[in-house]
Scaffold this active site. Structure first.
Site, PDB file in Angstrom:
ATOM      1  N   ASN A  36      -7.081  37.939  17.418  1.00  0.00           N
ATOM      2  CA  ASN A  36      -5.815  38.227  18.084  1.00  0.00           C
ATOM      3  C   ASN A  36      -5.120  39.319  17.288  1.00  0.00           C
ATOM      4  OD1 ASN A  36      -3.286  38.301  19.239  1.00  0.00           O
ATOM      5  ND2 ASN A  36      -2.776  36.165  18.798  1.00  0.00           N
ATOM      6  N   ASN A  72      -6.866  49.382  22.349  1.00  0.00           N
ATOM      7  CA  ASN A  72      -6.767  49.215  23.802  1.00  0.00           C
ATOM      8  C   ASN A  72      -6.113  47.900  24.210  1.00  0.00           C
ATOM      9  OD1 ASN A  72      -7.752  49.621  26.745  1.00  0.00           O
ATOM     10  ND2 ASN A  72      -8.658  47.667  26.127  1.00  0.00           N
ATOM     11  N   SER A 122       0.394  54.711  28.048  1.00  0.00           N
ATOM     12  CA  SER A 122       0.497  54.582  29.503  1.00  0.00           C
ATOM     13  C   SER A 122       1.499  55.586  30.037  1.00  0.00           C
ATOM     14  CB  SER A 122       0.955  53.172  29.884  1.00  0.00           C
ATOM     15  OG  SER A 122       1.284  53.082  31.257  1.00  0.00           O
ATOM     16  N   TYR A 167       6.755  46.438  28.821  1.00  0.00           N
ATOM     17  CA  TYR A 167       5.516  47.212  28.784  1.00  0.00           C
ATOM     18  C   TYR A 167       5.791  48.687  28.492  1.00  0.00           C
ATOM     19  CZ  TYR A 167       0.897  48.870  30.330  1.00  0.00           C
ATOM     20  OH  TYR A 167      -0.356  49.444  30.381  1.00  0.00           O
ATOM     21  N   ALA A 202       8.395  49.981  27.025  1.00  0.00           N
ATOM     22  CA  ALA A 202       8.874  50.114  25.652  1.00  0.00           C
ATOM     23  C   ALA A 202       7.723  50.046  24.656  1.00  0.00           C
ATOM     24  CB  ALA A 202       9.898  49.023  25.343  1.00  0.00           C
ATOM     25  N   LYS A 244       4.582  50.873  25.195  1.00  0.00           N
ATOM     26  CA  LYS A 244       3.743  52.060  25.297  1.00  0.00           C
ATOM     27  C   LYS A 244       4.463  53.309  24.774  1.00  0.00           C
ATOM     28  CE  LYS A 244       0.151  49.997  27.028  1.00  0.00           C
ATOM     29  NZ  LYS A 244      -1.144  49.928  26.290  1.00  0.00           N
ATOM     30  N   ILE A 254      -4.933  52.980  37.254  1.00  0.00           N
ATOM     31  CA  ILE A 254      -6.391  52.930  37.153  1.00  0.00           C
ATOM     32  C   ILE A 254      -6.878  51.673  37.875  1.00  0.00           C
ATOM     33  CG2 ILE A 254      -8.371  52.887  35.582  1.00  0.00           C
ATOM     34  CD1 ILE A 254      -6.675  55.450  35.373  1.00  0.00           C
TER      35      ILE A 254
END
Length: 245
Positions: free
Chosen positions: A61, A88, A140, A153, A155, A157, A186
């Site tokens: 993790n 990733n 992203s 999300y 923030a 990225k 994608i």
């Protein structure tokens, strides 16, 4: 280990899976990191080996600082070097800000952004000794443009983009490059769950009028991991069909 070694986090599915398979096809020994599904991660390794490549599994993790430190120590001990790190691993917990829980905000930041910090923090000492290395962070388009319902999300990225540029400056003198890829929409399991109306609205924002494929991101990652990209660092490369131009 004679081959160059690449570690891909969150590589059991989606973009990470395709990056792992593509790097293996380019001759890298690929470590497929996963947190949840051992079966799906094993399927990635099986695909790699069936195509003539090689790799191994490692469960960790990456949002856990100590667990990530242990992973890096064991990988360096086992293989002698890690030449490419692809950050990733990522999750979403979408909601409007007025409805978003603290737990959902924290979970996304800890996995997506802190996970990048943890892996880079614990691997750079080895890369500094090697005086070489490639770090590729998956950001992203949401971290560039923002996206309603994705405060956590976006923030995370955007934070990855700032981390990428800072790490590039810190590590450049030792021959280590750090770049980010900012995918747009994608075709993955993450986008499959979107309603048709949301998908149609998304396509309208994309100049190329279609979603991208995981191979589009994987090929860019393979390029950044190669010797052809030795003079590229601190960059955010958009693979988004033109959304952020």
């Amino acid at each position: 280990m004679d081959k160059k070694v690449a570690l891909v986090t969150g590589a059991s599915r989606g973009i990470g899976r395709q990056i792992a398979i593509t790097l293996a096809a380019q001759g890298f020994f690929v470590i497929v990191n996963f947190n949840g599904s051992a079966q799906r991660a094993q399927e990635v390794i099986d695909t790699i080996k069936n195509q003539g490549g090689d790799g191994s599994l490692y469960q960790c993790n990456v949002s856990d600082f100590a667990e990530t430190e242990q992973m890096m120590k064991e990988l360096v001990k086992s293989y002698g070097h890690v030449d490419v790190l692809v950050n990733n691993a990522g999750i979403t917990r979408d909601n409007l800000i007025m409805k978003m829980s603290e737990a959902d905000f924290d979970a996304v930041i800890e996995t997506n952004l802190k996970g990048c910090f943890n892996t880079i923090r614990h691997l750079t000492r080895q890369m500094l000794k090697q005086r070489s290395g490639k770090i590729i962070n998956i950001a992203s388009v949401s971290g560039v443009l923002g996206n309603a319902g994705q405060a956590n999300y976006a923030a995370s990225k955007a934070g990855i983009i700032g981390l990428t540029k800072t790490m590039a400056r810190e590590l450049a003198s030792r021959g280590i490059t750090v770049n980010a890829i900012a995918p747009g929409f994608i075709n993955t399991e993450m986008t499959e769950v979107l309603s048709d109306s949301v998908k149609e609205a998304a396509v309208e924002q994309i100049p190329l009028k279609r979603f991208g494929e995981t191979k589009d991101i994987a090929e860019m990652a393979a390029f950044l991991a190669s010797d052809k990209a030795d003079y590229i660092t601190g960059q955010v490369i958009h693979v988004d069909g033109g959304m952020a131009m």
